[in-house]
Write a protein that holds these residues in place. Structure first.
Motif, short mmCIF file in Angstrom:
data_model
loop_
_atom_site.label_atom_id
_atom_site.label_comp_id
_atom_site.label_asym_id
_atom_site.label_seq_id
_atom_site.Cartn_x
_atom_site.Cartn_y
_atom_site.Cartn_z
N GLY A 1 0.80 -1.22 0.00
CA GLY A 1 0.00 0.00 0.00
C GLY A 1 0.83 1.27 0.00
O GLY A 1 0.52 2.22 -0.75
N PHE A 2 1.88 1.34 0.80
CA PHE A 2 2.69 2.55 0.89
C PHE A 2 3.38 2.87 -0.45
O PHE A 2 3.28 4.02 -0.94
CB PHE A 2 3.71 2.42 2.01
CG PHE A 2 4.53 3.66 2.26
CD1 PHE A 2 3.93 4.90 2.41
CD2 PHE A 2 5.91 3.59 2.34
CE1 PHE A 2 4.69 6.04 2.65
CE2 PHE A 2 6.68 4.72 2.57
CZ PHE A 2 6.07 5.94 2.72
N PRO A 3 4.05 1.91 -1.10
CA PRO A 3 4.62 2.21 -2.42
C PRO A 3 3.57 2.62 -3.45
O PRO A 3 3.83 3.49 -4.30
CB PRO A 3 5.30 0.89 -2.82
CG PRO A 3 5.63 0.24 -1.51
CD PRO A 3 4.48 0.58 -0.62
N VAL A 4 2.38 2.00 -3.40
CA VAL A 4 1.33 2.37 -4.35
C VAL A 4 0.96 3.85 -4.18
O VAL A 4 0.81 4.59 -5.17
CB VAL A 4 0.08 1.48 -4.15
CG1 VAL A 4 -1.13 2.08 -4.87
CG2 VAL A 4 0.35 0.08 -4.66
N LEU B 1 1.31 6.89 -6.93
CA LEU B 1 0.15 7.69 -7.31
C LEU B 1 0.41 9.18 -7.15
O LEU B 1 -0.19 10.01 -7.84
CB LEU B 1 -1.07 7.30 -6.45
CG LEU B 1 -1.70 5.94 -6.73
CD1 LEU B 1 -2.80 5.65 -5.71
CD2 LEU B 1 -2.27 5.89 -8.15
N ALA B 2 1.32 9.53 -6.23
CA ALA B 2 1.55 10.93 -5.90
C ALA B 2 2.57 11.61 -6.81
O ALA B 2 2.61 12.84 -6.89
CB ALA B 2 2.01 11.06 -4.45
N MET B 3 3.39 10.83 -7.53
CA MET B 3 4.47 11.43 -8.32
C MET B 3 4.83 10.54 -9.50
O MET B 3 4.33 9.42 -9.61
CB MET B 3 5.69 11.70 -7.44
CG MET B 3 6.28 10.45 -6.80
SD MET B 3 7.38 10.80 -5.39
CE MET B 3 6.18 11.09 -4.07
N SER B 4 5.72 11.00 -10.34
CA SER B 4 6.14 10.24 -11.52
C SER B 4 6.94 9.01 -11.09
O SER B 4 7.53 8.99 -10.01
CB SER B 4 7.00 11.11 -12.43
OG SER B 4 8.18 11.50 -11.76
N PRO B 5 6.99 7.97 -11.92
CA PRO B 5 7.67 6.73 -11.55
C PRO B 5 9.13 6.92 -11.15
O PRO B 5 9.59 6.32 -10.17
CB PRO B 5 7.55 5.88 -12.82
CG PRO B 5 6.30 6.36 -13.47
CD PRO B 5 6.27 7.83 -13.20
N GLY B 6 9.87 7.72 -11.90
CA GLY B 6 11.28 7.92 -11.58
C GLY B 6 11.47 8.56 -10.22
O GLY B 6 12.31 8.13 -9.42
N LEU B 7 10.69 9.59 -9.93
CA LEU B 7 10.79 10.27 -8.64
C LEU B 7 10.29 9.36 -7.53
O LEU B 7 10.83 9.38 -6.41
CB LEU B 7 9.97 11.56 -8.66
CG LEU B 7 10.13 12.49 -7.45
CD1 LEU B 7 11.58 12.87 -7.24
CD2 LEU B 7 9.27 13.74 -7.63
#
Length: 367
Positions: A219-222, A226-232
């Motif tokens: 859940g935390f990584p998801v 969701l909050a930022m771009s994949p690289g960031l």
């Protein structure tokens, strides 16, 4: 247990009873325990933890709001570091719950430790209590304390001598590699949590632990992605894990590493076993907050069920008691303690140090 009590008394919150012992050295500890009990410092109650829980709850809420507000800003990496600090502070609370410090009943402490540990931090409560319980029973004792068992690092010269190849190269430089290795500590903790819930033969409330770990580790990584771009998001996770690992490992390591190692069959009494293998970290109340009470390791090991907010109150009593009996009481600054850890690890890795070659320890070696 230090001040002895029956399980039923602990569950019902009845006062702990100090019992007489059979010899001089054992009686010394019970004399100290009686002094502490008379001061009311063993009394447990969640009230002493309310402020910490409220502050951490508000901090987490603010951090999540900021995470979804900042978007793709590089400030997210600073926020990731903040999450690493918050998670370590919650781990301190889980540690206290596992020691039955927070509530008067074992069941409430167990659930407090499980929720804070599994659901928030991503640790296995069952794994931690088993491992940490063995450590408290026999700190720095060869063959009994898993914290000094051979692993990435070695703490006994004989173990270092058996290392060859890359591991031998690492052992000879392990002191210098200590802090770089701490950057992997968070990953190791999460790995051991998952390994425990999937492979441990006996684990209380396995399904509950697994469910909580799934919520935390998935859940935390998801939410981050969701909050930022994949690289960031990947950078965010890396920074969070690094800070959490270094902060967590750096809070536990100064307490025993580089202190005397006890032979497996030593007849050392409880009081000296706990005091001589532990090191306090100076720094006053600020250090109490930064290390969650782990800086007062001597007092914590003597009274593991004492609420951590009371440890600074019992410190002068323990210090005076040890001085009266000529028991070495070690307290150093944080930076100095890290220097002692690095020096000790390097000497062990190079085969120069015999961890049992200590005048204090020699009198307790089996004959």
């Amino acid at each position: 247990m230090t001040i002895t009590e029956t399980r039923s008394e602990a569950a019902q919150g009845r006062p702990e009873r100090v019992r007489p012992a059979g010899n001089k050295q054992v009686n010394e500890f019970f004399e100290l325990a009686q002094r502490v009990k008379d001061e009311g410092l063993m009394d447990r109650g969640a009230s002493s933890y309310v402020l910490r829980v409220i502050v951490l709850t508000l901090a987490f809420a603010g951090a999540f709001v900021a995470m979804f507000t900042l978007g793709d800003s590089l400030w997210q990496l600073a926020l990731a570091a903040f999450f690493g600090i918050l998670l370590t502070q919650v781990a301190f609370l889980s540690h206290d719950g596992a020691h039955q410090q927070v509530f008067r009943t074992g069941k409430r402490n167990e659930w407090f430790g499980r929720v804070t540990g599994n659901l928030i931090v991503g640790l296995s409560y069952g794994w931690w209590t088993k491992k940490h319980g063995r450590h408290h029973a026999n700190p720095n004792t060869i063959g009994k304390d898993g914290d000094i068992a051979p692993g990435a690092l070695v703490f006994v010269a004989e173990d270092a001598a058996q290392r060859t190849g890359f591991m031998g190269w690492l052992a000879r430089r392990q002191g210098w590699m200590f802090f770089p290795l701490l950057t992997l500590f968070a990953i190791a903790l999460h790995y051991n949590a998952l390994k425990t819930v999937f492979t441990a033969k006996k684990l209380k409330r396995r399904k509950t632990e697994l469910a909580m770990l799934a919520v935390r580790l998935i859940g935390f990584p998801v939410l981050i992605f969701l909050a930022m771009s994949p690289g960031l998001a990947l950078g965010f996770l890396a920074v969070q894990l690094l800070v959490f690992g270094v902060y967590m490992g750096g809070s536990f390591a100064p307490n025993h590493k580089g202190m005397p190692i006890i032979p497996k069959d030593s007849d050392m009494d409880f009081l000296r076993r706990q005091v001589l293998t532990s090191r306090n970290i100076k720094g006053g109340r600020a250090m109490d907050v930064a290390m969650g009470g782990l800086n007062l390791q001597i007092e914590h090991h003597l009274f593991p069920r004492m609420p951590s907010p009371n440890l600074h109150k019992v410190k002068p009593i323990v210090e005076e008691f040890c001085a009266e009996r000529g028991i070495s009481y070690t307290a150093t600054g944080l930076v100095q303690s890290y220097g002692m850890v690095v020096t000790y690890l390097n000497r062990v890795g190079l085969g120069y140090a015999d961890p049992m070659d200590c005048p204090i320890m020699n009198q307790y070696r089996p004959r």
